[in-house]
Motif scaffolding. Structure first.
Motif, PDB file in Angstrom:
ATOM      1  N   LYS A  29     -14.513 -21.227  17.324  1.00  0.00           N
ATOM      2  CA  LYS A  29     -13.078 -20.959  17.348  1.00  0.00           C
ATOM      3  C   LYS A  29     -12.787 -19.723  16.520  1.00  0.00           C
ATOM      4  O   LYS A  29     -13.317 -19.552  15.428  1.00  0.00           O
ATOM      5  CB  LYS A  29     -12.303 -22.149  16.794  1.00  0.00           C
ATOM      6  CG  LYS A  29     -12.385 -23.376  17.663  1.00  0.00           C
ATOM      7  CD  LYS A  29     -11.557 -24.499  17.078  1.00  0.00           C
ATOM      8  CE  LYS A  29     -11.668 -25.724  17.942  1.00  0.00           C
ATOM      9  NZ  LYS A  29     -10.919 -26.848  17.402  1.00  0.00           N
ATOM     10  N   THR A  30     -11.942 -18.867  17.040  1.00  0.00           N
ATOM     11  CA  THR A  30     -11.545 -17.658  16.319  1.00  0.00           C
ATOM     12  C   THR A  30     -10.509 -18.039  15.270  1.00  0.00           C
ATOM     13  O   THR A  30      -9.555 -18.750  15.567  1.00  0.00           O
ATOM     14  CB  THR A  30     -10.943 -16.633  17.290  1.00  0.00           C
ATOM     15  OG1 THR A  30     -11.875 -16.384  18.326  1.00  0.00           O
ATOM     16  CG2 THR A  30     -10.612 -15.345  16.586  1.00  0.00           C
ATOM     17  N   LYS A  31     -10.719 -17.574  14.074  1.00  0.00           N
ATOM     18  CA  LYS A  31      -9.750 -17.838  13.012  1.00  0.00           C
ATOM     19  C   LYS A  31      -8.599 -16.844  13.175  1.00  0.00           C
ATOM     20  O   LYS A  31      -8.792 -15.643  13.258  1.00  0.00           O
ATOM     21  CB  LYS A  31     -10.410 -17.703  11.658  1.00  0.00           C
ATOM     22  CG  LYS A  31     -11.576 -18.652  11.483  1.00  0.00           C
ATOM     23  CD  LYS A  31     -11.601 -19.214  10.090  1.00  0.00           C
ATOM     24  CE  LYS A  31     -12.837 -20.033   9.864  1.00  0.00           C
ATOM     25  NZ  LYS A  31     -12.749 -21.379  10.225  1.00  0.00           N
ATOM     26  N   LEU A  32      -7.404 -17.349  13.215  1.00  0.00           N
ATOM     27  CA  LEU A  32      -6.231 -16.541  13.497  1.00  0.00           C
ATOM     28  C   LEU A  32      -5.745 -15.753  12.281  1.00  0.00           C
ATOM     29  O   LEU A  32      -5.245 -14.645  12.426  1.00  0.00           O
ATOM     30  CB  LEU A  32      -5.110 -17.442  14.019  1.00  0.00           C
ATOM     31  CG  LEU A  32      -3.847 -16.757  14.498  1.00  0.00           C
ATOM     32  CD1 LEU A  32      -4.165 -15.816  15.646  1.00  0.00           C
ATOM     33  CD2 LEU A  32      -2.831 -17.768  14.933  1.00  0.00           C
ATOM     34  N   LEU A  33      -5.909 -16.279  11.090  1.00  0.00           N
ATOM     35  CA  LEU A  33      -5.359 -15.628   9.902  1.00  0.00           C
ATOM     36  C   LEU A  33      -5.926 -14.236   9.651  1.00  0.00           C
ATOM     37  O   LEU A  33      -5.150 -13.297   9.439  1.00  0.00           O
ATOM     38  CB  LEU A  33      -5.529 -16.526   8.676  1.00  0.00           C
ATOM     39  CG  LEU A  33      -4.876 -16.018   7.396  1.00  0.00           C
ATOM     40  CD1 LEU A  33      -3.375 -15.881   7.583  1.00  0.00           C
ATOM     41  CD2 LEU A  33      -5.160 -16.958   6.250  1.00  0.00           C
ATOM     42  N   PRO A  34      -7.251 -14.016   9.672  1.00  0.00           N
ATOM     43  CA  PRO A  34      -7.751 -12.650   9.443  1.00  0.00           C
ATOM     44  C   PRO A  34      -7.273 -11.666  10.513  1.00  0.00           C
ATOM     45  O   PRO A  34      -6.928 -10.525  10.203  1.00  0.00           O
ATOM     46  CB  PRO A  34      -9.266 -12.802   9.487  1.00  0.00           C
ATOM     47  CG  PRO A  34      -9.523 -14.225   9.188  1.00  0.00           C
ATOM     48  CD  PRO A  34      -8.347 -14.981   9.739  1.00  0.00           C
ATOM     49  N   PHE A  38      -4.892  -8.385   9.740  1.00  0.00           N
ATOM     50  CA  PHE A  38      -5.307  -7.043  10.141  1.00  0.00           C
ATOM     51  C   PHE A  38      -4.225  -6.383  11.003  1.00  0.00           C
ATOM     52  O   PHE A  38      -3.890  -5.210  10.798  1.00  0.00           O
ATOM     53  CB  PHE A  38      -6.626  -7.111  10.914  1.00  0.00           C
ATOM     54  CG  PHE A  38      -7.051  -5.795  11.489  1.00  0.00           C
ATOM     55  CD1 PHE A  38      -7.551  -4.804  10.666  1.00  0.00           C
ATOM     56  CD2 PHE A  38      -6.941  -5.557  12.844  1.00  0.00           C
ATOM     57  CE1 PHE A  38      -7.937  -3.586  11.189  1.00  0.00           C
ATOM     58  CE2 PHE A  38      -7.318  -4.341  13.379  1.00  0.00           C
ATOM     59  CZ  PHE A  38      -7.826  -3.358  12.545  1.00  0.00           C
ATOM     60  N   MET A  39      -3.680  -7.114  11.957  1.00  0.00           N
ATOM     61  CA  MET A  39      -2.646  -6.553  12.828  1.00  0.00           C
ATOM     62  C   MET A  39      -1.388  -6.200  12.035  1.00  0.00           C
ATOM     63  O   MET A  39      -0.752  -5.185  12.304  1.00  0.00           O
ATOM     64  CB  MET A  39      -2.308  -7.541  13.955  1.00  0.00           C
ATOM     65  CG  MET A  39      -3.447  -7.727  14.936  1.00  0.00           C
ATOM     66  SD  MET A  39      -3.999  -6.187  15.703  1.00  0.00           S
ATOM     67  CE  MET A  39      -2.553  -5.724  16.611  1.00  0.00           C
ATOM     68  N   LEU A  40      -1.038  -7.013  11.047  1.00  0.00           N
ATOM     69  CA  LEU A  40       0.131  -6.719  10.212  1.00  0.00           C
ATOM     70  C   LEU A  40      -0.076  -5.424   9.440  1.00  0.00           C
ATOM     71  O   LEU A  40       0.828  -4.586   9.352  1.00  0.00           O
ATOM     72  CB  LEU A  40       0.402  -7.881   9.255  1.00  0.00           C
ATOM     73  CG  LEU A  40       1.561  -7.678   8.287  1.00  0.00           C
ATOM     74  CD1 LEU A  40       2.868  -7.564   9.047  1.00  0.00           C
ATOM     75  CD2 LEU A  40       1.614  -8.814   7.295  1.00  0.00           C
ATOM     76  N   ILE A  41      -1.267  -5.227   8.894  1.00  0.00           N
ATOM     77  CA  ILE A  41      -1.564  -3.996   8.152  1.00  0.00           C
ATOM     78  C   ILE A  41      -1.483  -2.790   9.076  1.00  0.00           C
ATOM     79  O   ILE A  41      -0.904  -1.767   8.716  1.00  0.00           O
ATOM     80  CB  ILE A  41      -2.941  -4.106   7.470  1.00  0.00           C
ATOM     81  CG1 ILE A  41      -2.874  -5.125   6.337  1.00  0.00           C
ATOM     82  CG2 ILE A  41      -3.406  -2.750   6.940  1.00  0.00           C
ATOM     83  CD1 ILE A  41      -4.212  -5.491   5.756  1.00  0.00           C
ATOM     84  N   VAL A  42      -2.033  -2.905  10.272  1.00  0.00           N
ATOM     85  CA  VAL A  42      -1.993  -1.792  11.230  1.00  0.00           C
ATOM     86  C   VAL A  42      -0.552  -1.457  11.581  1.00  0.00           C
ATOM     87  O   VAL A  42      -0.159  -0.294  11.601  1.00  0.00           O
ATOM     88  CB  VAL A  42      -2.811  -2.141  12.493  1.00  0.00           C
ATOM     89  CG1 VAL A  42      -2.548  -1.136  13.603  1.00  0.00           C
ATOM     90  CG2 VAL A  42      -4.288  -2.193  12.161  1.00  0.00           C
ATOM     91  N   ILE A  43       0.258  -2.463  11.829  1.00  0.00           N
ATOM     92  CA  ILE A  43       1.667  -2.229  12.180  1.00  0.00           C
ATOM     93  C   ILE A  43       2.408  -1.564  11.027  1.00  0.00           C
ATOM     94  O   ILE A  43       3.195  -0.632  11.236  1.00  0.00           O
ATOM     95  CB  ILE A  43       2.336  -3.556  12.587  1.00  0.00           C
ATOM     96  CG1 ILE A  43       1.782  -4.012  13.937  1.00  0.00           C
ATOM     97  CG2 ILE A  43       3.860  -3.418  12.635  1.00  0.00           C
ATOM     98  CD1 ILE A  43       2.171  -5.415  14.319  1.00  0.00           C
TER      99      ILE A  43
END
Length: 69
Positions: A29-34, A38-43
């Motif tokens: 299962k892919t962990k959603l938090l990391p 990462f997406m928040l930092i990019v945005i």
């Protein structure tokens, strides 16, 4: 229980890494938090770059005229 093998449909235990019936690997299962962090930092970086004001050009004063004789 509750998981099924995607290859053969056999029931799997929650901690299973391979299917006991066919031997196929169970995807982790892919962990959603990391990914979300990462997406928040990019945005935020893109937003900061887009909101950066353009530098104002410095006023260039003409050089004083020199008299030639």
């Amino acid at each position: 229980m509750g998981l099924e093998c995607k290859a053969c449909g056999a029931p799997l235990a929650n901690q299973a890494t391979t299917c006991p019936a066919c031997g196929a690997e169970v995807p982790k299962k892919t962990k959603l938090l990391p990914l979300a962090a990462f997406m928040l930092i990019v945005i935020l970086v893109i937003q900061a770059y887009m909101n950066k004001p353009d530098p104002e050009p410095e006023a260039v004063e003409p050089a004083p005229a020199t008299e030639t004789q």
